[in-house]
Design a protein around this motif. Sequence first.
Motif, PDB file in Angstrom:
ATOM      1  N   LEU A   1       0.819  -1.213   0.000  1.00  0.00           N
ATOM      2  CA  LEU A   1       0.000   0.000   0.000  1.00  0.00           C
ATOM      3  C   LEU A   1       0.851   1.261   0.000  1.00  0.00           C
ATOM      4  CD1 LEU A   1      -2.760  -1.069   2.564  1.00  0.00           C
ATOM      5  CD2 LEU A   1      -2.996  -0.869   0.080  1.00  0.00           C
ATOM      6  N   LYS A   2       2.013   1.198   0.619  1.00  0.00           N
ATOM      7  CA  LYS A   2       2.893   2.370   0.659  1.00  0.00           C
ATOM      8  C   LYS A   2       3.465   2.695  -0.714  1.00  0.00           C
ATOM      9  CE  LYS A   2       4.227   2.252   5.523  1.00  0.00           C
ATOM     10  NZ  LYS A   2       5.327   2.098   6.508  1.00  0.00           N
ATOM     11  N   GLN A   3       3.381   1.745  -1.633  1.00  0.00           N
ATOM     12  CA  GLN A   3       3.836   1.996  -3.007  1.00  0.00           C
ATOM     13  C   GLN A   3       2.718   2.550  -3.878  1.00  0.00           C
ATOM     14  OE1 GLN A   3       7.122   1.631  -3.739  1.00  0.00           O
ATOM     15  NE2 GLN A   3       7.242   1.138  -1.546  1.00  0.00           N
ATOM     16  N   SER A   4       1.504   2.599  -3.331  1.00  0.00           N
ATOM     17  CA  SER A   4       0.353   3.097  -4.074  1.00  0.00           C
ATOM     18  C   SER A   4       0.146   4.573  -3.774  1.00  0.00           C
ATOM     19  CB  SER A   4      -0.903   2.316  -3.689  1.00  0.00           C
ATOM     20  OG  SER A   4      -2.045   2.849  -4.314  1.00  0.00           O
ATOM     21  N   SER A   5      -0.524   5.261  -4.677  1.00  0.00           N
ATOM     22  CA  SER A   5      -0.804   6.679  -4.458  1.00  0.00           C
ATOM     23  C   SER A   5      -2.198   7.022  -4.963  1.00  0.00           C
ATOM     24  CB  SER A   5       0.232   7.541  -5.179  1.00  0.00           C
ATOM     25  OG  SER A   5      -0.002   8.913  -4.927  1.00  0.00           O
ATOM     26  N   PRO A   6      -3.167   7.124  -4.041  1.00  0.00           N
ATOM     27  CA  PRO A   6      -3.048   6.807  -2.616  1.00  0.00           C
ATOM     28  C   PRO A   6      -3.503   5.391  -2.340  1.00  0.00           C
ATOM     29  CG  PRO A   6      -5.132   7.882  -3.014  1.00  0.00           C
ATOM     30  CD  PRO A   6      -4.448   7.755  -4.370  1.00  0.00           C
ATOM     31  N   GLY A   7      -3.083   4.844  -1.203  1.00  0.00           N
ATOM     32  CA  GLY A   7      -3.558   3.542  -0.783  1.00  0.00           C
ATOM     33  C   GLY A   7      -4.797   3.691   0.091  1.00  0.00           C
ATOM     34  N   HIS A   8      -5.576   2.618   0.165  1.00  0.00           N
ATOM     35  CA  HIS A   8      -6.803   2.642   0.967  1.00  0.00           C
ATOM     36  C   HIS A   8      -6.927   1.370   1.795  1.00  0.00           C
ATOM     37  CE1 HIS A   8      -9.093   6.120  -0.676  1.00  0.00           C
ATOM     38  NE2 HIS A   8      -8.431   5.857  -1.778  1.00  0.00           N
ATOM     39  N   ILE A   9      -7.447   1.512   3.010  1.00  0.00           N
ATOM     40  CA  ILE A   9      -7.911   0.389   3.806  1.00  0.00           C
ATOM     41  C   ILE A   9      -9.324   0.728   4.253  1.00  0.00           C
ATOM     42  CG2 ILE A   9      -7.616  -1.012   5.877  1.00  0.00           C
ATOM     43  CD1 ILE A   9      -4.636  -0.361   5.814  1.00  0.00           C
ATOM     44  N   ILE A  10     -10.263  -0.139   3.935  1.00  0.00           N
ATOM     45  CA  ILE A  10     -11.648   0.031   4.376  1.00  0.00           C
ATOM     46  C   ILE A  10     -12.025  -1.181   5.203  1.00  0.00           C
ATOM     47  CG2 ILE A  10     -14.049   0.339   3.689  1.00  0.00           C
ATOM     48  CD1 ILE A  10     -13.073   1.387   0.999  1.00  0.00           C
ATOM     49  N   SER A  11     -12.572  -0.948   6.379  1.00  0.00           N
ATOM     50  CA  SER A  11     -13.047  -2.044   7.218  1.00  0.00           C
ATOM     51  C   SER A  11     -14.546  -1.879   7.435  1.00  0.00           C
ATOM     52  CB  SER A  11     -12.321  -2.056   8.562  1.00  0.00           C
ATOM     53  OG  SER A  11     -10.943  -2.354   8.376  1.00  0.00           O
ATOM     54  N   LEU A  12     -15.279  -2.955   7.266  1.00  0.00           N
ATOM     55  CA  LEU A  12     -16.723  -2.909   7.432  1.00  0.00           C
ATOM     56  C   LEU A  12     -17.058  -3.111   8.909  1.00  0.00           C
ATOM     57  CD1 LEU A  12     -16.494  -2.986   4.393  1.00  0.00           C
ATOM     58  CD2 LEU A  12     -18.408  -4.573   4.332  1.00  0.00           C
ATOM     59  N   SER A  13     -17.035  -1.990   9.622  1.00  0.00           N
ATOM     60  CA  SER A  13     -17.304  -2.013  11.059  1.00  0.00           C
ATOM     61  C   SER A  13     -18.034  -0.728  11.452  1.00  0.00           C
ATOM     62  CB  SER A  13     -15.993  -2.155  11.843  1.00  0.00           C
ATOM     63  OG  SER A  13     -15.122  -1.064  11.593  1.00  0.00           O
ATOM     64  N   PRO A  14     -18.721  -0.755  12.601  1.00  0.00           N
ATOM     65  CA  PRO A  14     -19.602   0.353  12.965  1.00  0.00           C
ATOM     66  C   PRO A  14     -18.893   1.499  13.680  1.00  0.00           C
ATOM     67  CG  PRO A  14     -19.784  -1.397  14.574  1.00  0.00           C
ATOM     68  CD  PRO A  14     -18.837  -1.899  13.520  1.00  0.00           C
ATOM     69  N   PRO A  15     -19.528   2.664  13.688  1.00  0.00           N
ATOM     70  CA  PRO A  15     -19.031   3.750  14.535  1.00  0.00           C
ATOM     71  C   PRO A  15     -19.074   3.315  16.000  1.00  0.00           C
ATOM     72  CG  PRO A  15     -20.681   4.565  12.983  1.00  0.00           C
ATOM     73  CD  PRO A  15     -20.712   3.065  12.919  1.00  0.00           C
ATOM     74  N   LEU A  16     -18.153   3.807  16.778  1.00  0.00           N
ATOM     75  CA  LEU A  16     -18.117   3.440  18.192  1.00  0.00           C
ATOM     76  C   LEU A  16     -19.373   3.953  18.898  1.00  0.00           C
ATOM     77  CD1 LEU A  16     -14.371   4.171  19.023  1.00  0.00           C
ATOM     78  CD2 LEU A  16     -15.434   1.978  18.439  1.00  0.00           C
ATOM     79  N   ASN A  17     -20.066   3.068  19.568  1.00  0.00           N
ATOM     80  CA  ASN A  17     -21.294   3.404  20.277  1.00  0.00           C
ATOM     81  C   ASN A  17     -21.369   2.497  21.495  1.00  0.00           C
ATOM     82  OD1 ASN A  17     -23.859   3.923  21.222  1.00  0.00           O
ATOM     83  ND2 ASN A  17     -24.850   3.801  19.220  1.00  0.00           N
ATOM     84  N   LEU A  18     -20.952   3.027  22.644  1.00  0.00           N
ATOM     85  CA  LEU A  18     -20.805   2.199  23.841  1.00  0.00           C
ATOM     86  C   LEU A  18     -22.020   2.241  24.756  1.00  0.00           C
ATOM     87  CD1 LEU A  18     -17.049   2.906  24.679  1.00  0.00           C
ATOM     88  CD2 LEU A  18     -18.042   1.099  23.255  1.00  0.00           C
TER      89      LEU A  18
END
Length: 290
Positions: free
Chosen positions: A149-166
């Motif tokens: 990813l550091k060789q990409s411009s730009p790199g992306h990471i997407i995680s399918l997870s919820p906003p923090l709600n405690l």
Amino acid sequence: MSEIEAFATLTKNTGALKGQTVFITGASRGIGRAIALKCAANGANIVIAAKSAQPHPKLPGTIFSVAEEVEALGGKALALQVDVREEEQVADALAQAAEKFGGIDAVVNNAGAINLTTVEDTPPKRYDLMQSINSRAVYLTAHLAMPYLKQSSPGHIISLSPPLNLQPKWLGPFAPYALSKFGMTILSLGLAEELRQAGISVSTLWPRTLVATAAIEFAVGGREMFEQSRKPTIMADAAYEILQTTTGELSGQQLIDEELLRARGVTDFSGYAHNPDNADQLTVDLFLDP
């Protein structure tokens, strides 16, 4: 008209992802498959990294069937059987993807495990499964994908997870699952800061409503809940918006599909409903307040 032909007709191909390589875990079905097809229709190379190499009697779709669909849309595909719990398998899959396509531009952490049970009712094996497939896999894929990813411009990471709600109402009924999903989000927030100077954008994405997937059918409430759900395409369209954002403005954000698409100009969401007649009778997803 086949589903893929219909998808190609409805999807506006801007070519925004042409030549980019998107590595998607759990991409043989559901939301992962929808993201794969959306990206493929817009020029991306797709790495389908999932366990499903053989057909399942109750769950249609394998890594190979999705690869065929990707190629039918004009994209390039690499189908790899991968268990995201296994370091060697993930590392080997990333290396194969980079060798075949010349690099990796994005990782989508879509693979997941769900069990909506209390601490008392969650067996240790099921607890470990959720933690390893959900939060640990975000760490593992990011750790192993960083050099690419550091060789990409730009790199992306997407995680399918919820906003923090405690709020207690989200913790008491199924704390083990909540921990695994919030762990994905916390890791993503940390990664966004860790990788900001490297130009890698890290964000989370979660559906505003239930999405008609196997998780809803078999782990949440049964197939009848599809009537209260949207199709996976809404998450695919939202993920695509993230991937074509090259300024880094979304890094560190906990995004909701509907909110992001509204911000990008979408006003009519009726077409996303699994049953268009119930488009105004949808159920809000877990961890989100009405």
